[in-house]
Design a protein around this motif. Sequence first.
Motif, short mmCIF file in Angstrom:
data_model
loop_
_atom_site.label_atom_id
_atom_site.label_comp_id
_atom_site.label_asym_id
_atom_site.label_seq_id
_atom_site.Cartn_x
_atom_site.Cartn_y
_atom_site.Cartn_z
N MET A 167 3.14 8.58 11.38
CA MET A 167 3.56 9.04 10.08
C MET A 167 3.01 8.07 9.03
N LEU A 168 2.58 8.61 7.92
CA LEU A 168 2.07 7.80 6.83
C LEU A 168 3.17 7.41 5.86
N VAL A 169 3.03 6.21 5.32
CA VAL A 169 3.91 5.72 4.27
C VAL A 169 3.02 5.41 3.08
N LYS A 170 3.38 5.96 1.91
CA LYS A 170 2.61 5.74 0.69
C LYS A 170 3.36 4.74 -0.19
N PHE A 171 2.63 3.74 -0.65
CA PHE A 171 3.16 2.77 -1.60
C PHE A 171 2.49 3.07 -2.94
N ASN A 172 3.30 3.45 -3.93
CA ASN A 172 2.79 3.81 -5.25
C ASN A 172 3.23 2.76 -6.27
N SER A 173 2.25 2.20 -6.97
CA SER A 173 2.55 1.27 -8.04
C SER A 173 2.67 2.04 -9.35
N SER A 174 3.60 1.63 -10.18
CA SER A 174 3.73 2.28 -11.48
C SER A 174 2.57 1.93 -12.40
N THR A 175 1.78 0.92 -12.03
CA THR A 175 0.69 0.46 -12.90
C THR A 175 -0.67 0.37 -12.22
N SER A 176 -0.72 0.30 -10.89
CA SER A 176 -1.97 -0.10 -10.24
C SER A 176 -2.54 0.84 -9.20
N GLY A 177 -1.92 1.91 -8.86
CA GLY A 177 -2.50 2.78 -7.87
C GLY A 177 -1.63 2.97 -6.65
N GLN A 178 -2.27 3.32 -5.54
CA GLN A 178 -1.55 3.69 -4.33
C GLN A 178 -2.28 3.16 -3.10
N ILE A 179 -1.50 2.78 -2.07
CA ILE A 179 -2.06 2.50 -0.75
C ILE A 179 -1.23 3.26 0.27
N MET A 180 -1.85 3.53 1.41
CA MET A 180 -1.15 4.21 2.50
C MET A 180 -1.32 3.40 3.78
N MET A 181 -0.31 3.45 4.63
CA MET A 181 -0.39 2.80 5.93
C MET A 181 0.48 3.55 6.92
N LEU A 182 0.25 3.31 8.17
CA LEU A 182 1.05 3.95 9.21
C LEU A 182 2.44 3.31 9.26
N SER A 183 3.41 4.08 9.69
CA SER A 183 4.80 3.63 9.63
C SER A 183 5.10 2.35 10.41
N PRO A 184 4.49 2.10 11.59
CA PRO A 184 4.80 0.82 12.27
C PRO A 184 4.40 -0.40 11.43
N VAL A 185 3.27 -0.32 10.74
CA VAL A 185 2.82 -1.42 9.90
C VAL A 185 3.73 -1.53 8.68
N ALA A 186 4.04 -0.40 8.06
CA ALA A 186 4.94 -0.40 6.90
C ALA A 186 6.30 -0.97 7.28
N ARG A 187 6.79 -0.60 8.46
CA ARG A 187 8.08 -1.13 8.92
C ARG A 187 8.02 -2.65 9.04
N GLN A 188 6.97 -3.16 9.64
CA GLN A 188 6.84 -4.61 9.81
C GLN A 188 6.87 -5.32 8.46
N LEU A 189 6.13 -4.79 7.50
CA LEU A 189 6.06 -5.43 6.18
C LEU A 189 7.37 -5.28 5.41
N LEU A 190 8.00 -4.11 5.48
CA LEU A 190 9.27 -3.93 4.78
C LEU A 190 10.38 -4.77 5.40
N GLU A 191 10.34 -4.98 6.71
CA GLU A 191 11.33 -5.85 7.34
C GLU A 191 11.17 -7.30 6.86
N ILE A 192 9.93 -7.72 6.65
CA ILE A 192 9.70 -9.06 6.09
C ILE A 192 10.33 -9.15 4.70
N LEU A 193 10.25 -8.05 3.95
CA LEU A 193 10.81 -8.00 2.60
C LEU A 193 12.31 -7.73 2.61
N GLN A 194 12.88 -7.57 3.79
CA GLN A 194 14.30 -7.27 3.98
C GLN A 194 14.69 -5.98 3.26
N LYS A 195 13.84 -4.98 3.42
CA LYS A 195 14.09 -3.66 2.86
C LYS A 195 14.37 -2.69 3.99
#
Length: 119
Positions: free
Chosen positions: A1-29
């Motif tokens: 599954m894809l996760v999209k990260f949208n910036s209100s000012t700078s654009g968008q990136i997409m990544m697969l959910s396992p990678v997004a999960r790893q990064l969001l867990e680091i951010l405690q989200k």
Amino acid sequence: MLVKFNSSTSGQIMMLSPVARQLLEILQKDCTARGVITTEQLPEAIARLRRAVADGRASPAEAVAAQTTSPARSDDSNDDQKVDGPPIGLAQRAFPLIELLEWTRKEDGFVLWEAAKDF
């Protein structure tokens, strides 16, 4: 599954959910279908990701372990299963998100993420 990260000012990136999960867990989200990193949270989020990347570089044991767990093959019949190079580490996975967060922080924006469902 894809996760999209949208910036209100700078654009968008997409990544697969396992990678997004790893990064969001680091951010405690929470890894919910939708979430936000507010303007106020951006400096701390960038610092957390940078620390995690620095800690990952300090202990490359995981990368070595990942390479040794896949068996070496002597024949060329399974070329698609050969390891092409070193595994992709946290630094390579986190860099696009760190860049997005930094550009967004410069312009006092925020970052939203969106996925099809919780992941």
